[in-house]
Write a protein that holds these residues in place. Structure first.
Motif, PDB file in Angstrom:
ATOM      1  N   LYS A 108     -44.464 -23.404  22.902  1.00 37.75           N
ATOM      2  CA  LYS A 108     -44.547 -24.560  22.000  1.00 37.75           C
ATOM      3  C   LYS A 108     -44.505 -25.860  22.792  1.00 37.75           C
ATOM      4  N   GLN A 109     -43.679 -25.900  23.834  1.00 37.19           N
ATOM      5  CA  GLN A 109     -43.615 -27.092  24.680  1.00 37.19           C
ATOM      6  C   GLN A 109     -44.941 -27.288  25.419  1.00 37.19           C
ATOM      7  N   MET A 110     -45.482 -26.198  25.932  1.00 38.14           N
ATOM      8  CA  MET A 110     -46.784 -26.274  26.612  1.00 38.14           C
ATOM      9  C   MET A 110     -47.858 -26.752  25.646  1.00 38.14           C
ATOM     10  N   GLU A 111     -47.829 -26.236  24.417  1.00 38.33           N
ATOM     11  CA  GLU A 111     -48.805 -26.640  23.406  1.00 38.33           C
ATOM     12  C   GLU A 111     -48.700 -28.128  23.109  1.00 38.33           C
ATOM     13  N   ALA A 112     -47.482 -28.610  22.928  1.00 37.40           N
ATOM     14  CA  ALA A 112     -47.292 -30.033  22.619  1.00 37.40           C
ATOM     15  C   ALA A 112     -47.787 -30.911  23.756  1.00 37.40           C
ATOM     16  N   THR A 113     -47.448 -30.544  24.981  1.00 37.01           N
ATOM     17  CA  THR A 113     -47.867 -31.326  26.143  1.00 37.01           C
ATOM     18  C   THR A 113     -49.380 -31.326  26.282  1.00 37.01           C
ATOM     19  N   LEU A 114     -49.978 -30.153  26.212  1.00 40.05           N
ATOM     20  CA  LEU A 114     -51.430 -30.049  26.374  1.00 40.05           C
ATOM     21  C   LEU A 114     -52.154 -30.725  25.210  1.00 40.05           C
ATOM     22  N   SER A 115     -51.611 -30.609  24.019  1.00 38.00           N
ATOM     23  CA  SER A 115     -52.217 -31.264  22.860  1.00 38.00           C
ATOM     24  C   SER A 115     -52.242 -32.781  23.052  1.00 38.00           C
ATOM     25  N   GLN A 116     -51.136 -33.331  23.562  1.00 31.43           N
ATOM     26  CA  GLN A 116     -51.083 -34.773  23.816  1.00 31.43           C
ATOM     27  C   GLN A 116     -52.082 -35.172  24.896  1.00 31.43           C
ATOM     28  N   LEU A 117     -52.185 -34.359  25.947  1.00 33.63           N
ATOM     29  CA  LEU A 117     -53.143 -34.660  27.021  1.00 33.63           C
ATOM     30  C   LEU A 117     -54.583 -34.607  26.511  1.00 33.63           C
ATOM     31  N   VAL A 118     -54.899 -33.637  25.698  1.00 33.09           N
ATOM     32  CA  VAL A 118     -56.250 -33.531  25.126  1.00 33.09           C
ATOM     33  C   VAL A 118     -56.522 -34.750  24.251  1.00 33.09           C
ATOM     34  N   HIS A 119     -55.529 -35.165  23.495  1.00 35.83           N
ATOM     35  CA  HIS A 119     -55.684 -36.348  22.647  1.00 35.83           C
ATOM     36  C   HIS A 119     -55.912 -37.608  23.488  1.00 35.83           C
ATOM     37  N   ASP A 120     -55.194 -37.706  24.621  1.00 34.45           N
ATOM     38  CA  ASP A 120     -55.278 -38.891  25.476  1.00 34.45           C
ATOM     39  C   ASP A 120     -56.582 -38.972  26.268  1.00 34.45           C
ATOM     40  N   CYS A 121     -57.276 -37.871  26.430  1.00 33.03           N
ATOM     41  CA  CYS A 121     -58.515 -37.854  27.212  1.00 33.03           C
ATOM     42  C   CYS A 121     -59.708 -38.065  26.284  1.00 33.03           C
ATOM     43  N   SER A 122     -60.534 -39.035  26.635  1.00 29.40           N
ATOM     44  CA  SER A 122     -61.701 -39.325  25.800  1.00 29.40           C
ATOM     45  C   SER A 122     -62.803 -38.290  25.976  1.00 29.40           C
ATOM     46  N   GLY A 123     -62.780 -37.594  27.120  1.00 28.68           N
ATOM     47  CA  GLY A 123     -63.852 -36.637  27.387  1.00 28.68           C
ATOM     48  C   GLY A 123     -65.106 -37.308  27.917  1.00 28.68           C
ATOM     49  N   ARG A 124     -65.044 -38.615  28.153  1.00 21.68           N
ATOM     50  CA  ARG A 124     -66.203 -39.360  28.660  1.00 21.68           C
ATOM     51  C   ARG A 124     -65.865 -39.938  30.028  1.00 21.68           C
ATOM     52  N   GLY A 125     -66.897 -40.156  30.812  1.00 18.78           N
ATOM     53  CA  GLY A 125     -66.720 -40.776  32.113  1.00 18.78           C
ATOM     54  C   GLY A 125     -66.478 -39.755  33.211  1.00 18.78           C
ATOM     55  N   ARG A 126     -66.173 -40.263  34.377  1.00 20.48           N
ATOM     56  CA  ARG A 126     -65.947 -39.412  35.548  1.00 20.48           C
ATOM     57  C   ARG A 126     -64.502 -38.900  35.563  1.00 20.48           C
ATOM     58  N   VAL A 127     -64.299 -37.892  36.374  1.00 22.19           N
ATOM     59  CA  VAL A 127     -62.988 -37.236  36.439  1.00 22.19           C
ATOM     60  C   VAL A 127     -61.869 -38.151  36.954  1.00 22.19           C
ATOM     61  N   PRO A 128     -62.108 -38.971  37.985  1.00 16.69           N
ATOM     62  CA  PRO A 128     -61.002 -39.828  38.441  1.00 16.69           C
ATOM     63  C   PRO A 128     -60.430 -40.647  37.279  1.00 16.69           C
ATOM     64  N   GLY A 129     -59.113 -40.628  37.172  1.00 14.84           N
ATOM     65  CA  GLY A 129     -58.449 -41.341  36.086  1.00 14.84           C
ATOM     66  C   GLY A 129     -58.275 -40.517  34.828  1.00 14.84           C
ATOM     67  N   CYS A 130     -58.776 -39.295  34.815  1.00 16.74           N
ATOM     68  CA  CYS A 130     -58.641 -38.425  33.645  1.00 16.74           C
ATOM     69  C   CYS A 130     -57.154 -38.139  33.413  1.00 16.74           C
ATOM     70  N   PRO A 131     -56.641 -38.391  32.211  1.00 19.03           N
ATOM     71  CA  PRO A 131     -55.218 -38.195  31.961  1.00 19.03           C
ATOM     72  C   PRO A 131     -54.758 -36.741  32.132  1.00 19.03           C
ATOM     73  N   ILE A 132     -55.645 -35.810  31.899  1.00 16.60           N
ATOM     74  CA  ILE A 132     -55.281 -34.398  32.072  1.00 16.60           C
ATOM     75  C   ILE A 132     -55.072 -34.098  33.555  1.00 16.60           C
ATOM     76  N   ILE A 133     -56.046 -34.504  34.374  1.00 11.09           N
ATOM     77  CA  ILE A 133     -55.943 -34.293  35.821  1.00 11.09           C
ATOM     78  C   ILE A 133     -54.743 -35.059  36.372  1.00 11.09           C
ATOM     79  N   GLU A 134     -54.569 -36.306  35.939  1.00 13.81           N
ATOM     80  CA  GLU A 134     -53.458 -37.128  36.419  1.00 13.81           C
ATOM     81  C   GLU A 134     -52.105 -36.486  36.081  1.00 13.81           C
ATOM     82  N   ALA A 135     -52.000 -35.924  34.895  1.00 14.75           N
ATOM     83  CA  ALA A 135     -50.744 -35.277  34.497  1.00 14.75           C
ATOM     84  C   ALA A 135     -50.472 -34.046  35.353  1.00 14.75           C
ATOM     85  N   ILE A 136     -51.525 -33.273  35.649  1.00 10.81           N
ATOM     86  CA  ILE A 136     -51.356 -32.084  36.480  1.00 10.81           C
ATOM     87  C   ILE A 136     -51.002 -32.484  37.902  1.00 10.81           C
TER      88      ILE A 136
END
Length: 148
Positions: A108-136
């Motif tokens: 559940k904690q993993m789901e909440a964290t990943l859900s927030q990261l997916v929400h924070d990422c627009s899915g557009r643009g280049r990878v640098p600065g991607c909130p998912i990558i930055e969080a990892i």
């Protein structure tokens, strides 16, 4: 429960089919000491007693509840021990339940964290600065190099 007349002459293939597992699983259970390997009778074929199918089904149901094969071995031992107490079985089940509940909480904690990261990422643009990558990357940088 399998009828006795259905079990007469049951080979490993028939036991596998009746219990819903593969032949290699039965051989593995035999090597692990979970089920006995029958001795050949009359022919080179080994005939399994009717209790083998029930035992394999028990093993699979216990595994489906999260018990390891070592724990299944212990449960089988308790079920075959005339003086065994239900308290021992219950203690094993309670311990397993606690582990499962902890895994659920972790998921559940993993789901909440990943859900927030997916929400924070627009899915557009280049990878640098991607909130998912930055969080990892941030997660890996929080550990020092001594493994702590």
């Amino acid at each position: 429960m399998v009828e006795e007349d259905e079990m007469a002459g049951f080979t490993i293939g028939k036991v596998a089919k009746a219990s819903g597992v593969g032949v290699e699983t039965i051989r593995f259970y035999q090597r692990s000491g979970l089920i006995d390997e029958p001795t050949p009778i009359k022919t080179s074929f080994r005939e399994y007693p009717d209790a083998t199918v029930d035992r394999i089904r028990f093993i699979k149901r216990a595994q489906n509840l999260g018990f390891t094969l070592a724990e299944v071995q212990e449960l089988l031992g308790l079920s075959e021990q005339p003086g065994a107490s239900r308290r021992e079985v219950k203690a094993m089940a309670e311990a397993k339940l606690g582990l499962i509940q902890q895994k659920i909480a972790d998921l559940k904690q993993m789901e909440a964290t990943l859900s927030q990261l997916v929400h924070d990422c627009s899915g557009r643009g280049r990878v640098p600065g991607c909130p998912i990558i930055e969080a990892i990357v941030g997660e890996t940088n929080t550990c020092n190099h001594n493994g702590t």
